[in-house]
Design a protein around this motif. Structure first.
Motif, short mmCIF file in Angstrom:
data_model
loop_
_atom_site.label_atom_id
_atom_site.label_comp_id
_atom_site.label_asym_id
_atom_site.label_seq_id
_atom_site.Cartn_x
_atom_site.Cartn_y
_atom_site.Cartn_z
N SER A 29 -52.80 -28.37 58.47
CA SER A 29 -52.56 -28.11 57.05
C SER A 29 -53.27 -26.83 56.66
O SER A 29 -54.26 -26.44 57.29
CB SER A 29 -53.05 -29.27 56.17
N VAL A 30 -52.76 -26.17 55.63
CA VAL A 30 -53.37 -24.95 55.11
C VAL A 30 -53.41 -25.07 53.59
O VAL A 30 -52.39 -25.36 52.96
CB VAL A 30 -52.56 -23.69 55.50
N THR A 31 -54.59 -24.88 53.01
CA THR A 31 -54.72 -24.93 51.56
C THR A 31 -55.37 -23.65 51.05
O THR A 31 -56.12 -22.99 51.77
CB THR A 31 -55.56 -26.13 51.11
N PHE A 32 -55.07 -23.32 49.78
CA PHE A 32 -55.62 -22.14 49.14
C PHE A 32 -56.28 -22.55 47.82
O PHE A 32 -55.71 -23.32 47.06
CB PHE A 32 -54.52 -21.10 48.85
N THR A 33 -57.47 -22.03 47.58
CA THR A 33 -58.15 -22.26 46.32
C THR A 33 -58.70 -20.94 45.82
O THR A 33 -58.73 -19.94 46.54
CB THR A 33 -59.30 -23.27 46.46
#
Length: 293
Positions: A29-33
């Motif tokens: 998974s890849v998340t951006f914040t």
């Protein structure tokens, strides 16, 4: 299943490229914040995809992944222009940033050591109690890698000793060592958020006057009697000279963050530097301990 994550910053124009690359190299998974200095974007029209000027990227990988290979691939990307900085860390058994206050309860390690959330009563006021609120830093005692280190500490006589917590996260190991009788503790971590969380937890436990926290580049030269390094197998092997360099002949050493199938490789890496005991296992993870030669 055991997991690790890599966290780094990227400019908004590259977020889709970096997402595709991380998936290509095995990220689950890849998340951006938002990066700490950027404001969130609130007003979006249907169909708009907008990002912060700088985003923090988190890629989740199977813990058996050779993360140095992932780092090398990312370093080679033109978008970073040779300035790639990241943090690789274990992932707690649950996402305590979301479930922390609902699910965390006091945990006992051995006969005399407890880790207690700051918002609940302490079960045994006469025990060695670490009152903890990790914030965004790794280390609550729930993960096997931290638990293995806590159990090791609980069995030791730390009276009058200096302890190094290499990769301190929330500061749990350094604080526990002081509660168990250590004279002084030092924590080192590459993440400024970990240093902040550790300092707050030290103050919460009334041991801030006995402990020092450093980013690696700011750490002074010193020697310690006990070293704990709860990071990951790859960095443990890469940094073996650095880690052991903080000790002296007879310094007691505990290494954690190691999958069971990685244990022999780490043992072989340290065999010329320390006399190591057989691995101690909990779940999928092992602790290696011994004494520096």
């Amino acid at each position: 299943m055991a997991w690790v994550q890599i966290r780094f910053a990227v400019n908004s124009e590259y977020v889709e490229d970096i997402s595709d690359l991380l998936v290509e190299v095995g990220s689950q998974s890849v998340t951006f914040t938002a990066n700490d200095k950027d404001e969130a974007i609130f007003e979006l029209f249907p169909g708009d995809i907008k990002y912060w000027q700088t985003s923090t990227v988190v890629g989740l990988f199977d813990a058996a992944t050779e993360m140095q290979h992932i780092v090398d691939i990312l370093k080679d990307q033109d978008m970073f222009q040779g300035q790639f900085n990241c943090k690789i860390e274990q992932v707690e058994d649950k996402d305590w940033e979301r479930e922390w206050m609902e699910n965390f309860h006091p945990i006992q390690f051995g006969e005399r050591l407890w880790v207690c959330p700051s918002w609940l009563p302490i079960p045994d006021p006469e025990a060695c109690n670490v009152v903890l609120d990790p914030g965004l830093a790794f280390g609550t005692g729930t993960h096997a890698t931290t638990a293995l280190c806590m159990l090791w500490l609980e069995q030791m006589d730390l009276t009058g000793k200096t302890v190094l917590d290499f990769g301190c996260g929330s500061g749990i190991l350094a604080i526990a060592a002081l509660k168990l009788g250590a004279k002084r503790a030092i924590g080192i971590d590459i993440d400024p958020k970990a240093i902040t969380a550790s300092q707050e937890n030290a103050e919460r436990n009334n041991v801030a006057d006995k402990i020092e926290w450093y980013l690696p580049e700011d750490a002074p030269v010193f020697e310690t009697d006990v070293i704990l390094a709860n990071i990951l197998a790859g960095p443990l092997k890469e940094l073996k000279e650095v880690i052991c360099g903080y000790g002296h002949t007879g310094t007691e050493l505990a290494l954690s963050g190691i999958l069971a199938e990685q244990g022999d490789d780490v043992l072989n890496a340290y065999k010329d530097l320390a006399n190591m005991n057989p691995a101690t296992q909990q779940d999928e993870w092992v602790r290696l301990d011994g004494a520096i030669k």
